[in-house]
Design a protein around this motif. Structure first.
Motif, mmCIF file in Angstrom:
data_model
loop_
_atom_site.group_PDB
_atom_site.id
_atom_site.type_symbol
_atom_site.label_atom_id
_atom_site.label_comp_id
_atom_site.label_asym_id
_atom_site.label_seq_id
_atom_site.Cartn_x
_atom_site.Cartn_y
_atom_site.Cartn_z
ATOM 1 N N SER A 41 0.251 -2.188 7.416
ATOM 2 C CA SER A 41 0.330 -1.680 6.048
ATOM 3 C C SER A 41 1.754 -1.890 5.550
ATOM 4 O O SER A 41 2.639 -2.280 6.319
ATOM 5 N N ALA A 42 1.954 -1.555 4.299
ATOM 6 C CA ALA A 42 3.317 -1.524 3.766
ATOM 7 C C ALA A 42 4.007 -0.272 4.296
ATOM 8 O O ALA A 42 3.343 0.677 4.709
ATOM 9 N N THR A 47 3.816 1.008 -1.451
ATOM 10 C CA THR A 47 2.778 0.559 -2.386
ATOM 11 C C THR A 47 2.813 1.394 -3.668
ATOM 12 O O THR A 47 2.710 0.848 -4.770
ATOM 13 N N GLU A 74 3.050 -5.368 2.258
ATOM 14 C CA GLU A 74 2.524 -5.718 3.577
ATOM 15 C C GLU A 74 3.180 -6.993 4.111
ATOM 16 O O GLU A 74 3.319 -7.167 5.322
ATOM 17 N N PHE A 137 -4.533 -5.667 3.654
ATOM 18 C CA PHE A 137 -4.753 -5.261 2.266
ATOM 19 C C PHE A 137 -4.909 -6.417 1.285
ATOM 20 O O PHE A 137 -5.093 -6.215 0.114
ATOM 21 N N ARG A 151 -6.802 0.582 -2.570
ATOM 22 C CA ARG A 151 -5.890 1.428 -1.811
ATOM 23 C C ARG A 151 -6.500 1.796 -0.459
ATOM 24 O O ARG A 151 -7.691 2.069 -0.356
ATOM 25 N N GLY A 152 -5.663 1.752 0.550
ATOM 26 C CA GLY A 152 -6.141 2.010 1.908
ATOM 27 C C GLY A 152 -6.801 0.787 2.533
ATOM 28 O O GLY A 152 -7.393 0.860 3.611
ATOM 29 N N GLY A 153 -6.679 -0.354 1.863
ATOM 30 C CA GLY A 153 -7.436 -1.546 2.252
ATOM 31 C C GLY A 153 -7.034 -2.202 3.566
ATOM 32 O O GLY A 153 -7.778 -3.038 4.093
ATOM 33 N N SER A 154 -5.894 -1.823 4.131
ATOM 34 C CA SER A 154 -5.516 -2.435 5.412
ATOM 35 C C SER A 154 -6.497 -2.066 6.520
ATOM 36 O O SER A 154 -6.696 -2.838 7.459
ATOM 37 N N ASP A 155 -7.107 -0.899 6.411
ATOM 38 C CA ASP A 155 -8.145 -0.530 7.384
ATOM 39 C C ASP A 155 -9.270 -1.562 7.342
ATOM 40 O O ASP A 155 -9.786 -1.991 8.378
HETATM 41 N N1 ASP Z 1 -0.502 -0.269 1.436
HETATM 42 C C1 ASP Z 1 -1.799 -0.136 0.847
HETATM 43 C C2 ASP Z 1 -1.956 1.286 0.292
HETATM 44 O O1 ASP Z 1 -1.041 2.085 0.386
HETATM 45 C C3 ASP Z 1 -2.894 -0.489 1.784
HETATM 46 C C4 ASP Z 1 -2.936 0.312 3.066
HETATM 47 O O2 ASP Z 1 -1.923 0.812 3.519
HETATM 48 O O3 ASP Z 1 -3.999 0.409 3.660
HETATM 49 O O4 ASP Z 1 -2.958 1.590 -0.263
#
Ligand code: ASP
Ligand code: MG
Length: 409
Positions: A41-42, A47, A74, A137, A151-155
């Motif tokens: 992730s970042a 982000t 990222e 992401f 958002r949260g897309g690295s998962d």
């Molecule tokens: N950096 C992105 C976010 O904060 C993606 C992630 O961390 O999953 O949403």
């Protein structure tokens, strides 16, 4: 070749020391004989900062440029992690989404993965590289533009890579040491679950538990990817998110999830004719309102009412959409009332399927603590209620006690 995916969230790569700590974990998996695909992730907060800069620069921003900007967080961590690994004597190299490539739809800001090319990374593994550090992401559209996955897309990047590369496991490193029966900040009795079924995790995530992005769990379920949620700051085993068959005894209730900022809209005096629901929820969907629960009243004398919930920050949009539709004559209603400061509380468990009386026990527990229920909805493995936000903590605690979740592990 045994491939492992290790994903590090923002708090696990928040600064150079934390990147070094994460790198040490990667190095030890390499020493265990794995080829490792790391997804980063970042740095935490980055982000949000990037999104803020975009909004400050341009009110009605071009979503393609938004993605170009926010994908950069990222990219920075993937390069830094790769450098740190090299410094530790590990043969590593970074990959940006488009270099793999991770091909996505063109829905900028919430693109979906269509395909992942595995050749480039596998070729490098064959040449002797041990670690591919992938910027999470993000991907690339058919038009050749950088996209992001929401958002949260690295998962989701991590799980998709695990599926594409048929990885042995996908470890999600975060700042909590696993999946808990509820948020430990609300009750100290919350306990860590050792195993949870994909389906339960999916319901918990969509009901508001924030450990994993909902879409990543969906993917993990579809491709049977075993996920392990664990802390990058401790050696405790985490929570295994696996298929139901791998769990000996299914819990009737595995967790209590909640989401705080919900709103409720009731439209009354609607003429009850076929197509009325479509006429209401069609425009809401087109406007991008995330409608959650829906209840339609029994109609009396051909007139009915409809209640729905949506995130509080979408309430204005929802109300405006309804009023516009009324002015345009596509729907007719007498009255529209809305309510904010609503919370949704849900209990989730696969064992519910074969157990009667779960909803009853939930309602009794809430009644005992005088928590008024506003709306109820159920699915096969979930019961959700809307309550006034000020009762949220109380409701969660009382359900956690009633179903004796502190006894789970
Ligand atoms: N950096 C992105 C976010 O904060 C993606 C992630 O961390 O999953 O949403
Ligand atoms: Mg996350």
């Amino acid at each position: 070749m045994s491939i492992l995916v290790m994903k590090f969230g923002g708090t696990s790569v928040a600064d150079l020391d934390k990147i070094a700590n994460a790198s040490a974990r990667v190095k030890s998996e390499v020493a265990n004989g794995h080829k490792v695909i790391v997804v980063v992730s970042a740095m935490s907060g980055k982000t949000n900062e990037l999104v803020g800069w975009v909004r400050e620069t341009s009110k009605f921003y071009d979503a393609r440029e938004y993605d170009a900007v926010v994908a950069s967080g990222e990219i920075v961590t993937s390069g830094l992690m790769s450098l740190r690994l090299q410094d530790m004597g590990v043969d590593a190299r970074s990959w940006q989404g488009w270099q793999i490539p991770i091909e996505t739809t063109s829905a900028h800001g919430s693109a979906r993965i269509k395909n992942i090319g595995t050749e480039a990374i596998l070729a490098k593994f064959d040449e002797g590289i041990d670690v591919a550090v992938v910027a999470g992401f993000q991907g690339i559209s058919d038009e050749g533009r950088v996209t992001t996955l929401g958002r949260g897309g690295s998962d989701t990047t991590a799980v998709a890579l695990a599926a594409a590369f048929k990885a042995e496991r996908c470890d999600i490193y975060t700042d909590v040491d696993g999946v808990y029966t509820t948020d430990p900040r609300i009750t100290k009795k919350a306990t860590k679950l050792h195993k949870i079924a994909h389906e339960e995790m999916l319901e918990l995530a969509s009901a508001g538990a924030k450990v994993l992005q909902t879409r990543s769990v969906e993917l993990a379920m579809r491709y049977s990817v075993p996920l392990q949620v664990r802390s990058s700051f401790s050696d405790e085993p985490g929570t295994l998110v696996c298929s139901e068959e791998e769990i000996m005894e299914l819990n009737v209730v595995s967790g209590v999830a909640f989401s705080r900022d919900e709103a409720k809209v009731t439209i009354s005096g609607i003429e009850d004719t076929p197509g009325i629901a479509a006429a209401i929820f069609g425009p809401l969907a087109d406007a991008g309102v995330n409608v959650d629960m829906i209840v339609q009243d029994v109609s009396t004398q051909g007139v009915t009412a409809m209640t729905f919930s949506c995130p509080e920050d979408q309430l204005d949009l929802a109300v405006k959409t309804m009023e516009d539709a009324k002015s345009a004559g596509t729907i007719g209603f007498k009255d529209l009332r809305s309510e904010t400061d609503i919370a949704k509380v849900s209990i989730v468990g696969i064992g519910m399927r074969s157990h009667a009386g779960v909803a009853k026990q939930m309602f009794e527990a809430l009644a005992k603590d005088s928590v008024n229920i506003k709306v109820i909805s159920t699915s096969e493995i979930k019961v959700s209620v809307l309550v006034e936000q000020k009762y949220l903590e109380l409701a969660v605690q009382s359900l956690h006690d009633s179903f004796e979740l502190h006894k789970l592990s």
